[in-house]
Scaffold this motif. Structure first.
Motif, PDB file in Angstrom:
ATOM      1  N   SER A   1      23.775  74.293  35.007  1.00 61.48           N
ATOM      2  CA  SER A   1      22.437  74.330  35.601  1.00 61.48           C
ATOM      3  C   SER A   1      22.075  75.725  36.102  1.00 61.48           C
ATOM      4  CB  SER A   1      22.318  73.307  36.731  1.00 61.48           C
ATOM      5  OG  SER A   1      22.445  72.003  36.208  1.00 61.48           O
TER       6      SER A   1
ATOM      7  N   VAL B   1      20.907  77.471  33.036  1.00 62.18           N
ATOM      8  CA  VAL B   1      19.555  77.047  32.674  1.00 62.18           C
ATOM      9  C   VAL B   1      18.538  77.813  33.518  1.00 62.18           C
ATOM     10  CG1 VAL B   1      17.906  75.125  32.738  1.00 62.18           C
ATOM     11  CG2 VAL B   1      20.227  74.732  31.914  1.00 62.18           C
ATOM     12  N   LEU B   2      18.772  77.844  34.827  1.00 62.39           N
ATOM     13  CA  LEU B   2      17.840  78.520  35.732  1.00 62.39           C
ATOM     14  C   LEU B   2      17.797  80.028  35.475  1.00 62.39           C
ATOM     15  CD1 LEU B   2      18.748  76.506  38.939  1.00 62.39           C
ATOM     16  CD2 LEU B   2      16.640  76.309  37.593  1.00 62.39           C
TER      17      LEU B   2
ATOM     18  N   ALA C   1      15.776  80.586  32.241  1.00 62.59           N
ATOM     19  CA  ALA C   1      14.351  80.371  32.537  1.00 62.59           C
ATOM     20  C   ALA C   1      13.771  81.572  33.276  1.00 62.59           C
ATOM     21  CB  ALA C   1      14.169  79.092  33.358  1.00 62.59           C
TER      22      ALA C   1
ATOM     23  N   VAL D   1       8.274  79.303  29.280  1.00 58.99           N
ATOM     24  CA  VAL D   1       9.427  78.459  29.011  1.00 58.99           C
ATOM     25  C   VAL D   1       9.125  77.061  29.532  1.00 58.99           C
ATOM     26  CG1 VAL D   1      10.616  79.078  31.162  1.00 58.99           C
ATOM     27  CG2 VAL D   1      11.943  78.298  29.232  1.00 58.99           C
TER      28      VAL D   1
ATOM     29  N   LEU E   1      10.932  73.789  30.875  1.00 55.06           N
ATOM     30  CA  LEU E   1      12.192  73.339  31.441  1.00 55.06           C
ATOM     31  C   LEU E   1      12.151  71.814  31.497  1.00 55.06           C
ATOM     32  CD1 LEU E   1      14.831  74.258  32.745  1.00 55.06           C
ATOM     33  CD2 LEU E   1      13.594  74.493  34.897  1.00 55.06           C
TER      34      LEU E   1
ATOM     35  N   THR F   1      14.426  68.054  31.955  1.00 55.43           N
ATOM     36  CA  THR F   1      15.645  67.419  32.460  1.00 55.43           C
ATOM     37  C   THR F   1      15.503  65.907  32.363  1.00 55.43           C
ATOM     38  OG1 THR F   1      17.284  67.420  34.239  1.00 55.43           O
ATOM     39  CG2 THR F   1      14.974  67.299  34.899  1.00 55.43           C
TER      40      THR F   1
ATOM     41  N   VAL G   1      15.753  70.732  38.203  1.00 56.72           N
ATOM     42  CA  VAL G   1      17.019  71.307  37.768  1.00 56.72           C
ATOM     43  C   VAL G   1      17.537  72.052  38.979  1.00 56.72           C
ATOM     44  CG1 VAL G   1      18.139  72.981  36.255  1.00 56.72           C
ATOM     45  CG2 VAL G   1      16.326  71.510  35.359  1.00 56.72           C
TER      46      VAL G   1
ATOM     47  N   LYS H   1      14.526  74.343  40.475  1.00 57.63           N
ATOM     48  CA  LYS H   1      13.214  74.572  39.882  1.00 57.63           C
ATOM     49  C   LYS H   1      12.705  73.241  39.346  1.00 57.63           C
ATOM     50  CE  LYS H   1      11.124  77.747  36.520  1.00 57.63           C
ATOM     51  NZ  LYS H   1      10.086  78.246  37.388  1.00 57.63           N
TER      52      LYS H   1
ATOM     53  N   ALA I   1      10.980  70.598  36.832  1.00 57.60           N
ATOM     54  CA  ALA I   1      11.115  70.445  35.386  1.00 57.60           C
ATOM     55  C   ALA I   1      10.333  69.228  34.908  1.00 57.60           C
ATOM     56  CB  ALA I   1      12.587  70.296  35.015  1.00 57.60           C
TER      57      ALA I   1
ATOM     58  N   LEU J   1      14.107  74.757  27.323  1.00 51.98           N
ATOM     59  CA  LEU J   1      15.435  74.596  27.909  1.00 51.98           C
ATOM     60  C   LEU J   1      15.587  73.151  28.353  1.00 51.98           C
ATOM     61  CD1 LEU J   1      15.455  77.786  30.170  1.00 51.98           C
ATOM     62  CD2 LEU J   1      16.436  77.530  27.880  1.00 51.98           C
TER      63      LEU J   1
ATOM     64  N   ASP K   1      18.129  70.571  30.385  1.00 53.20           N
ATOM     65  CA  ASP K   1      19.310  70.341  31.221  1.00 53.20           C
ATOM     66  C   ASP K   1      19.700  68.869  31.095  1.00 53.20           C
ATOM     67  OD1 ASP K   1      21.305  71.216  33.004  1.00 53.20           O
ATOM     68  OD2 ASP K   1      20.147  70.578  34.755  1.00 53.20           O
TER      69      ASP K   1
END
Length: 191
Positions: free
Chosen positions: A16, A19-20, A23, A33, A35, A37, A49, A57, A59, A81, A83
């Motif tokens: 994670s 991922v952040l 991003a 982007v 995001l 999840t 996320v 952040k 998502a 992206l 997660d």
């Protein structure tokens, strides 16, 4: 040409955070982007996320109704992206393939490879079969200094080896372990 990436690791390997970080890098360059999840991960609230170190952040929630192809067509991001990609189903992975192959948008999916019993998740199985690039995010075993490749479920600090495949939890429920330590703890639990 866009690619589908699957980056997998055990619990607590930093997926994670990665991922952040990715991003942030896209957004810092003024790029869009998306995001995403899973609706199943509610540890920090649905649609977030979050890493264990406190970064988080908002998502887009992936559930059985989300059409990721239509979303990508409408939003036209530079990258998507995902997660908790282990919770995707085959049809959702097929949508990601379509986003990559037909819309030429790269997708980077992050998730666990296998559950606490060493069985592949549906989403991970599908991603391992079709991803253009597969990368491991590494961490070390909770009990020794070897590379962790498995997730051990614990209850009150005691390893357990039975139960439902999906049980959402963090360090209170799972620890990353090497195969040898997993086998040793399983043997001890079964006497």
């Amino acid at each position: 040409m866009a690619k589908l990436y699957f980056r997998y690791g055990t619990m607590n390997s930093g997926k994670s955070i990665e991922v952040l970080r990715v991003a942030h890098n896209y957004e810092e360059q003024g790029k869009k982007v998306l995001l995403l999840t899973s609706v199943m991960d509610d540890r920090f609230g649905v649609g977030k996320v979050a890493s264990r170190i406190g970064m988080q952040k908002g998502a887009i929630v992936v559930d059985e109704h989300l059409d990721m192809v239509a979303l990508a067509q409408t939003e036209r991001p530079n990258c998507i992206l995902v997660d908790e990609a282990q919770f995707l189903n085959k049809a959702q992975v097929s949508q990601l393939i379509e986003v990559v192959d037909e819309l030429d948008i790269p997708v980077i999916a992050y998730g666990l490879r296998a559950d606490f019993m060493g069985q592949l998740f549906e989403g991970s199985n599908a991603l391992l079969a079709v991803a253009d690039t597969i990368e491991e995010i590494k961490t070390i075993c909770w009990y020794c200094d070897k590379k962790a490749i498995m997730n051990m479920r614990c209850k009150d600090g005691v390893p357990i080896f039975h139960g439902e495949q999906i049980q959402i939890g963090g360090n209170e429920s799972y620890v990353p372990v090497c195969r040898k330590c997993y086998a040793s703890k399983k043997k001890a639990a079964h006497g």
